[in-house]
Design an enzyme around this catalytic site. Structure first.
Site, mmCIF file in Angstrom:
data_model
loop_
_atom_site.group_PDB
_atom_site.id
_atom_site.type_symbol
_atom_site.label_atom_id
_atom_site.label_comp_id
_atom_site.label_asym_id
_atom_site.label_seq_id
_atom_site.Cartn_x
_atom_site.Cartn_y
_atom_site.Cartn_z
ATOM 1 N N ASP A 89 16.378 29.433 12.051
ATOM 2 C CA ASP A 89 16.966 29.895 10.564
ATOM 3 C C ASP A 89 18.474 29.700 10.276
ATOM 4 O OD1 ASP A 89 14.817 31.611 10.271
ATOM 5 O OD2 ASP A 89 15.168 33.286 10.842
ATOM 6 N N HIS A 146 15.148 26.884 18.249
ATOM 7 C CA HIS A 146 13.584 26.349 18.950
ATOM 8 C C HIS A 146 13.430 24.873 18.931
ATOM 9 C CE1 HIS A 146 11.922 31.226 18.934
ATOM 10 N NE2 HIS A 146 13.367 30.588 18.161
ATOM 11 N N SER A 252 26.376 29.340 14.718
ATOM 12 C CA SER A 252 27.007 27.607 14.149
ATOM 13 C C SER A 252 26.328 26.776 13.281
ATOM 14 C CB SER A 252 27.335 26.582 15.343
ATOM 15 O OG SER A 252 28.462 26.335 14.994
#
EC number: 4.1.1.65
Length: 285
Positions: A89, A146, A252
């Site tokens: 995300d 992921h 980050s």
């Protein structure tokens, strides 16, 4: 004012501040921890409805909250062997071709793939004339990273460096930002060639972790370290699309590199666009 904000980052003790914040974020402070988490949720409009544990009291430390797990099914992974999915995300900072070994950081600022990859010229050659994308994770985002596709880990590289903020303002004003900040480079072999997934540290990013190795930083060093992994056997690290590969405490940037003619980014992708882990990112060519 923007110049002052950027200029201060050259003067503050980046590593010392980050160590302090890291210790505070991992402290079990009871009701104080809960109060800080509640403030953070309100300040950054964090969506706790999708979290596996939505009650701030569940988390013993701020870090536990920050790397919170989502409910099962909250991020369905787009099916299809030809579809590469977003690893996090985030927000698309920059993406496009790697030209003359250079990646775009921001308008008027480029940096080299070789520098990003810890100075490894041979490794950088694998991505010559390839493609890249830079994804910025804001404080409100889900901070587990992921796999965008199936991959077998070939090498992990720890590259020491500065800890500048990696927000858009800094990216537009600090030269070689992503090639000078501390980072962990992960090289995977995939069905469509090599893929790099780089986790870039920043100010108050107290920790970068990988699922196969645990915490990579801290402690922070002054030397580039490399770990090689076998393609088969008990020590092989083989991950499927959508599986967690790492996480930030606090967040980050993730940078992906792909080989020449390996992929084509999703036609709807554009700079500044929010991304959702598991949704279409690119297509294999």
């Amino acid at each position: 004012m923007d110049k002052i904000k950027v200029g201060l980052q050259y003067w503050i003790p980046q590593h010392g501040l980050t160590r302090l914040v890291g210790k505070l974020a991992s402290a079990k402070a009871g009701s104080l921890t809960t109060a800080v988490i509640r403030w953070f949720i309100k300040q950054y409009n964090v969506n706790m409805d999708e979290a596996k544990h939505s009650d701030p009291k569940h988390f013993k430390t701020f870090n536990e909250f920050f790397v919170r797990e989502l409910k099962e099914g909250a991020r369905p992974i787009t099916e299809g062997d030809e579809i590469i999915t977003h690893p996090a995300d985030a927000c698309v900072s920059q993406f496009g071709p790697i030209e003359d070994g250079q990646l775009i950081q921001a308008k008027g600022h480029n940096y080299s793939a070789q520098e990003l990859l810890g100075g490894d010229e041979k490794l950088a050659e694998e991505f010559k004339d390839g493609s890249f994308a830079t994804l910025y994770l804001s404080p409100r985002d889900y901070h587990r990273v992921h796999m965008p596709c199936d991959g077998t880990l070939r090498q992990m590289i720890y590259v020491p460096g500065d800890l500048f903020s990696v927000n858009p303002l800094t990216a537009e004003n600090v030269p070689n930002l992503f090639a000078r900040n501390e980072r962990v480079v992960c090289i995977f072999d995939t069905e469509f060639g090599p893929m790099a997934q780089v986790l870039v540290g920043a100010t108050i990013v107290g920790s970068i972790e990988q699922v196969w190795a645990g915490t990579i930083t801290p402690p922070r060093g002054n030397t580039v370290y490399k770990w090689d992994y076998p393609a088969e056997g008990d020590k092989a690290v083989i991950l499927k699309k959508g599986e967690e590969m790492g996480r930030f405490k606090l967040g980050s940037t993730v940078i992906n590199l792909f080989a020449k003619d390996a992929i084509e980014f999703d036609v709807s992708m554009e700079n500044g666009q929010p991304t959702v882990m598991g949704t279409p990112y690119a297509l294999k060519k």
